[in-house]
Each structure stands twice: as structure tokens, then as C-alpha cells.
Design an enzyme around this catalytic site. Sequence first.
Site, PDB file in Angstrom:
ATOM      1  N   CYS A 113       8.545 -27.362 -61.804  1.00 38.39           N
ATOM      2  CA  CYS A 113       9.456 -26.946 -62.884  1.00 38.39           C
ATOM      3  C   CYS A 113      10.123 -28.128 -63.586  1.00 38.39           C
ATOM      4  O   CYS A 113      10.704 -27.967 -64.660  1.00 38.39           O
ATOM      5  CB  CYS A 113      10.518 -25.989 -62.353  1.00 38.39           C
ATOM      6  SG  CYS A 113       9.803 -24.468 -61.734  1.00 38.39           S
ATOM      7  N   HIS A 249      16.676 -25.849 -67.175  1.00 45.87           N
ATOM      8  CA  HIS A 249      15.490 -25.106 -66.746  1.00 45.87           C
ATOM      9  C   HIS A 249      15.906 -23.662 -66.480  1.00 45.87           C
ATOM     10  O   HIS A 249      16.965 -23.403 -65.916  1.00 45.87           O
ATOM     11  CB  HIS A 249      14.929 -25.749 -65.474  1.00 45.87           C
ATOM     12  CG  HIS A 249      13.908 -24.903 -64.790  1.00 45.87           C
ATOM     13  ND1 HIS A 249      12.834 -24.371 -65.461  1.00 45.87           N
ATOM     14  CD2 HIS A 249      13.799 -24.474 -63.502  1.00 45.87           C
ATOM     15  CE1 HIS A 249      12.104 -23.663 -64.618  1.00 45.87           C
ATOM     16  NE2 HIS A 249      12.674 -23.705 -63.426  1.00 45.87           N
ATOM     17  N   ASN A 279      11.024 -17.334 -65.536  1.00 47.00           N
ATOM     18  CA  ASN A 279      10.849 -18.755 -65.184  1.00 47.00           C
ATOM     19  C   ASN A 279       9.440 -19.191 -65.600  1.00 47.00           C
ATOM     20  O   ASN A 279       8.454 -18.779 -64.991  1.00 47.00           O
ATOM     21  CB  ASN A 279      11.056 -18.919 -63.672  1.00 47.00           C
ATOM     22  CG  ASN A 279      10.939 -20.371 -63.230  1.00 47.00           C
ATOM     23  OD1 ASN A 279      10.481 -21.234 -63.981  1.00 47.00           O
ATOM     24  ND2 ASN A 279      11.341 -20.649 -62.001  1.00 47.00           N
TER      25      ASN A 279
HETATM   26  N1  COA Z   1      13.205  -5.925 -55.920  1.00 49.95           N
HETATM   27  C1  COA Z   1      13.969  -5.272 -55.037  1.00 49.95           C
HETATM   28  N2  COA Z   1      14.364  -5.784 -53.871  1.00 49.95           N
HETATM   29  C2  COA Z   1      13.975  -7.026 -53.588  1.00 49.95           C
HETATM   30  C3  COA Z   1      13.159  -7.780 -54.466  1.00 49.95           C
HETATM   31  C4  COA Z   1      12.775  -7.162 -55.670  1.00 49.95           C
HETATM   32  N3  COA Z   1      12.015  -7.798 -56.587  1.00 49.95           N
HETATM   33  N4  COA Z   1      12.926  -8.995 -53.929  1.00 49.95           N
HETATM   34  C5  COA Z   1      13.573  -9.018 -52.751  1.00 49.95           C
HETATM   35  N5  COA Z   1      14.193  -7.822 -52.544  1.00 49.95           N
HETATM   36  C6  COA Z   1      14.992  -7.418 -51.393  1.00 49.95           C
HETATM   37  C7  COA Z   1      14.671  -8.188 -50.138  1.00 49.95           C
HETATM   38  O1  COA Z   1      13.549  -7.613 -49.489  1.00 49.95           O
HETATM   39  C8  COA Z   1      15.939  -8.037 -49.361  1.00 49.95           C
HETATM   40  O2  COA Z   1      15.957  -6.769 -48.760  1.00 49.95           O
HETATM   41  P1  COA Z   1      16.516  -6.566 -47.251  1.00 49.95           P
HETATM   42  O3  COA Z   1      17.953  -7.003 -47.330  1.00 49.95           O
HETATM   43  O4  COA Z   1      16.318  -5.126 -47.021  1.00 49.95           O
HETATM   44  O5  COA Z   1      15.681  -7.475 -46.422  1.00 49.95           O
HETATM   45  C9  COA Z   1      17.032  -8.042 -50.426  1.00 49.95           C
HETATM   46  O6  COA Z   1      16.366  -7.704 -51.650  1.00 49.95           O
HETATM   47  C10 COA Z   1      17.737  -9.356 -50.561  1.00 49.95           C
HETATM   48  O7  COA Z   1      16.753 -10.379 -50.623  1.00 49.95           O
HETATM   49  P2  COA Z   1      17.136 -11.876 -50.799  1.00 49.95           P
HETATM   50  O8  COA Z   1      15.882 -12.685 -50.841  1.00 49.95           O
HETATM   51  O9  COA Z   1      18.189 -12.260 -49.793  1.00 49.95           O
HETATM   52  O10 COA Z   1      17.814 -11.794 -52.237  1.00 49.95           O
HETATM   53  P3  COA Z   1      18.569 -12.912 -53.039  1.00 49.95           P
HETATM   54  O11 COA Z   1      19.909 -12.447 -53.426  1.00 49.95           O
HETATM   55  O12 COA Z   1      18.450 -14.257 -52.400  1.00 49.95           O
HETATM   56  O13 COA Z   1      17.708 -12.965 -54.379  1.00 49.95           O
HETATM   57  C11 COA Z   1      16.029 -14.284 -55.425  1.00 49.95           C
HETATM   58  C12 COA Z   1      16.353 -13.281 -54.314  1.00 49.95           C
HETATM   59  C13 COA Z   1      14.570 -14.662 -55.306  1.00 49.95           C
HETATM   60  C14 COA Z   1      16.281 -13.627 -56.760  1.00 49.95           C
HETATM   61  C15 COA Z   1      16.947 -15.516 -55.264  1.00 49.95           C
HETATM   62  O14 COA Z   1      16.900 -15.955 -53.931  1.00 49.95           O
HETATM   63  C16 COA Z   1      16.541 -16.636 -56.161  1.00 49.95           C
HETATM   64  O15 COA Z   1      16.651 -16.524 -57.360  1.00 49.95           O
HETATM   65  N6  COA Z   1      16.131 -17.781 -55.596  1.00 49.95           N
HETATM   66  C17 COA Z   1      15.760 -18.955 -56.348  1.00 49.95           C
HETATM   67  C18 COA Z   1      14.485 -18.671 -57.054  1.00 49.95           C
HETATM   68  C19 COA Z   1      14.125 -19.748 -58.015  1.00 49.95           C
HETATM   69  O16 COA Z   1      14.819 -19.942 -58.941  1.00 49.95           O
HETATM   70  N7  COA Z   1      13.000 -20.413 -57.755  1.00 49.95           N
HETATM   71  C20 COA Z   1      12.449 -21.353 -58.605  1.00 49.95           C
HETATM   72  C21 COA Z   1      13.206 -22.620 -58.604  1.00 49.95           C
HETATM   73  S1  COA Z   1      12.515 -23.672 -59.822  1.00 49.95           S
END
Ligand code: COA
Length: 322
Positions: A113, A249, A279
Site C-alpha cells: 500500500c 492512504h 482500499n
Molecule cells: N462482516 C461481518 N462480520 C465480520 C466481518 C464482516 N465482513 N469480518 C469480520 N467479522 C466479524 C468477526 O468474525 C468477528 O466476529 P466474532 O466476534 O463473532 O468472532 C467480529 O466481526 C469482530 O472481528 P474483528 O476482526 O475483531 O473486527 P475489527 O473491529 O478488528 O474490524 C477490520 C475488522 C478488518 C475492519 C479491522 O481490523 C481493520 O480495518 N483492520 C485493518 C485493515 C487494513 O486497513 N488493512 C490494510 C492496511 S494497508
Amino acid sequence: MTHARIAGIGSYLPEKVLSNKDLEKMMDTSDEWIRERTGIKRRHIAADDETTGSMALEAARRAIEDAGASLDEIDLIVLGTATPDKVFPSTACIVQRQLGIKGCPAFDVHAACSGFLYGFDLANRYIQTGGARKAVVIGSETLSRITNWEDRGTAVLFGDGAGAVVLEASDEPGVMSTHIHADGEYEELLHVRQGVSIGYDITRKGEAFIEMQGNAVFRRAVATFDKIARETIEDLDGHIDDIDWFVPHQANMRIIQAAAKKLGLPMERVIATVDEHANTSGASIPLALDLAVKEGRIKRGDTLLFAAFGAGFTWGSAMLKY
Ligand code: COA
């Protein structure tokens, strides 16, 4: 001293749009969950006949036209991508051929990224040291081709697109500072585990997918933006008000908000397109920049701050007068 300034900007987005509602029909997710956790509403997805190279070509053509430059003036092409068309030649060479340019150096930069910012930093240094006078810097990605559509934790986050700038030599800055960094320590938190040298799982027909520990990446991203903020504030001797627009970004709205807060910048001075583009990795900064310029928000003379964070981890920033 020779400086580099942005002479033109262009971008390209595939026509096909996939909304959160569309994703609801494909996997166990909801529009509400995606918007709340990420700020994303929709993303563009490349058609079967569109590639990283074809989108990069269109963005580059538009940037060159916007710069009023002729093709024979372009003396460097740098393309930031994690999703090249082929193993080799580089996608930059493919774009160079299709632009009809011969002879100038053309190469890809792979910094996930942060790919556009890495390319921007390189092209800036080429121009400063007399190695080039007009460089095309592109970020282009077809992340949909490495998205695991059965993994809701990652599939909802990414999109396709391309953006490009023409950087040209100038007596006045232009680019005031750039910083790029990497720390390979966290390789497994965000990666595609398959590859040419490591190999592909033949039971999955050679497919390769993004894998991410979302929560850990989120925390690292926020902590890294703290470092970027400190470096920037140091560059500005504390005068953060000198920044008219922050163009980060576009990974997640909550990461963007945290970054703006660390910088002490109100959201009114932040360009956020993650809702519309999701993204797009290396393409996200030039895509956001192009949109904000076309909408008349960013104007000539404004001071801009670009900042990125991505797999590697890699990160960086650039401060410039547009
Ligand atoms: N829809 C619904 N539920 C979802 C889901 C989706 N698309 N993706 C994950 N979940 C669920 C998980 O299974 C979890 O359920 P559980 O509690 O029953 O196990 C719950 O939502 C929470 O998951 P978690 O991964 O802890 O959520 P989060 O608040 O961390 O959000 C992201 C997940 C991916 C949105 C967040 O971690 C994020 O944005 N991370 C950085 C990603 C990024 O920017 N990457 C690129 C960097 S360049």
C-alpha cells in the site's frame, strides 16, 4: 537546487461497482457492519479484460495530458503495484510500450500500500539529482484478483483502480520532503503467502490470496501513523497549520481519523475516498488526490501531506506544495 513539482494528475476506476449490499448476497456480512468498522460503502472491480497495466496506462495518459507534456519528454516511469500483470517484464515496461515511449527507465516498485509513495520518493530524488526532468509515477492495483471472496474478514476491504502523477523539474518546490520506511518484522500479519519462489497450492489452481490479522494490523497502522505524524511535525517545526490537505492512504476510515487526530488536523482538511473506493493499495493516494483536485477542493499553491502504511510493513510520507 532542482526541485520536483506535480505537473499533472490522472486516475482510472473500473466501471463495475460492487456495493456492500452486493456483498451481503455473496457472504455473511452486512452493509451496516462494513460501514461502521471501515467507512466503506462500495468499491470498483476490474472487468475480466482489465489489468493493472491497462488501468495504469489510462491513468498515466490522463496525467500526461493534464501536465500538457509530450510523450518524448517523459524520461522515467515508476509504477507502484503489488499486483503486476506478469512476473516479468515489469508492468511499468508494459505501460511504457503502450504509451509508445522508448528508452527511458521504467520499473515497478513493490511496497504494497506504500507503493505509490515509494515511487514518488524515488522519482523526486531522480529529479533532484538531474536523472530525470519529467517522471510518471503510477499506483495501480487489481486487488480483486488476490481477494479470497470466501473470507469476509478481508473481502469487504479492497478495490481496484489506478492513479498517476507527472512530476517535473522546477526551480521552486514542489516536493518539500519525503520519508519512506520499512520493518519486515510483521510479515505474517498482512501477506499473500503464495508466490513464484515459495510456490502455489496446486489444489487451489495456483490462486493466491490476501491474508490479514485485521485487529493487529489496525493497531500497527495507528501506531505507525503516530511516527509519521511526529516526523511531519518535526519537518514543519511544529507548524502543522501549514498543511492545507492531508491525503492519506485509504484503508479504513477509523485509521484515517486516528491519523488526522495524531497530526492535530481537523477532518475538514482530510481527503477521504475510502467510502467510494475501498482500499486500492498503491493506487489510493493518487486516486484520492485526483478526485479532490477535480472537485476543486485541492487548489494550486495548497500544501499537501501524503501518508501511507502497508504490508511489509512499509510506510512513508511526502509534503509538497501543489
Ligand atoms: N462482516 C461481518 N462480520 C465480520 C466481518 C464482516 N465482513 N469480518 C469480520 N467479522 C466479524 C468477526 O468474525 C468477528 O466476529 P466474532 O466476534 O463473532 O468472532 C467480529 O466481526 C469482530 O472481528 P474483528 O476482526 O475483531 O473486527 P475489527 O473491529 O478488528 O474490524 C477490520 C475488522 C478488518 C475492519 C479491522 O481490523 C481493520 O480495518 N483492520 C485493518 C485493515 C487494513 O486497513 N488493512 C490494510 C492496511 S494497508
